[in-house]
Scaffold this active site. Structure first.
Site: not given
Length: 243
Positions: A141, A61, A156, A154, A158, A8-9
């Site tokens: 996060s 991914v 869950a 989100y 992270k 994710g760059a």
């Protein structure tokens, strides 16, 4: 040649991390992206402008066959290079109250963050295990540490990353591979552009959002030799909102 793969760059945190690793450690950067080729090109241009180098590596991914095909092909074509650093940064949000959340919003968020970590790490760690050295940094996060209303999916995802970080660190420590996570709070990025910063700042003891560069410097430290004895840790970077 030592390389760093950053998922994710193409923008935001991923871009900042990719550029910082090139500057600080002279790593050849594998710039992963899913669909935004133009943005990924901009990341690579920034890396080269900073005196580094790298290559674009497109794969989703979430799809293991796609991840393996892309990474295995790259390895076959680059026998003089090896992945010594992996930053699992790819992630998405699909916010909404749990009781009305579409199943797809749950699956997409979990598959990008948690399944994505499995897919990419299982492939990339092979070279680290053989070389008996490596650095893995997972981007978690504050949502995964404390939970955030409207972000059950989100949080869950992270939270899963945090637990996986602690477990994997124990499995590979004897091979001198460290596995750590960083847990950003509110960071100015594409992911937070729709948030009301003025409304949220008073919740943060430092009274401001963080920057992608600040997170990138933390990741760069964890990748360095100075952090060789740190593993299985989750480092919060959130201006004091959750400590």
């Amino acid at each position: 040649m030592s390389c760093a793969l950053v998922t994710g760059a193409s923008r935001g945190l991923g871009r900042a991390i990719a550029v910082q690793l090139a500057i600080d450690h002279g790593l050849y950067i594998l710039v992963n992206y899913s669909s935004n080729h133009e943005a990924a090109q901009e990341t690579l241009a920034e890396i080269r402008a900073a005196g580094g180098d790298g290559v674009l590596l497109q794969f989703n991914v979430e799809v293991k066959s796609e991840v393996d095909a892309a990474l295995n092909t790259w390895k076959e074509q680059n026998e003089d290079k090896h992945i010594s650093v992996l930053v699992n940064n790819a992630g998405i949000t699909r916010d909404g109250l749990f009781m009305w959340m579409p199943e797809k919003d749950w699956d997409d968020v979990m598959n990008t963050s948690a399944k994505g970590l499995f897919n990419v790490t299982q492939n990339a760690i092979q070279q680290m295990l053989r070389k008996r050295t490596g650095r893995i940094v997972n981007v978690a996060s504050v949502s995964g540490m404390k939970g955030v209303a409207g972000q059950t999916n989100y949080s869950a995802a992270k939270g899963a990353i945090i637990a996986a970080t602690k477990a994997l660190a124990q499995e590979v420590a004897k091979r001198k591979i460290t596995v750590n996570a960083v847990a950003p709070g509110f960071i100015t990025s594409d992911m937070t552009k729709d948030l009301n910063e003025a409304e949220l700042k008073p919740m943060i003891p430092m009274n401001r959002f963080g920057t992608a560069g600040e997170v990138a410097h933390l990741v760069s430290f964890l990748v360095s030799e100075k952090a060789a004895y740190i593993t299985g840790e989750v480092i919060n970077i959130n201006g004091g909102i959750y400590s």
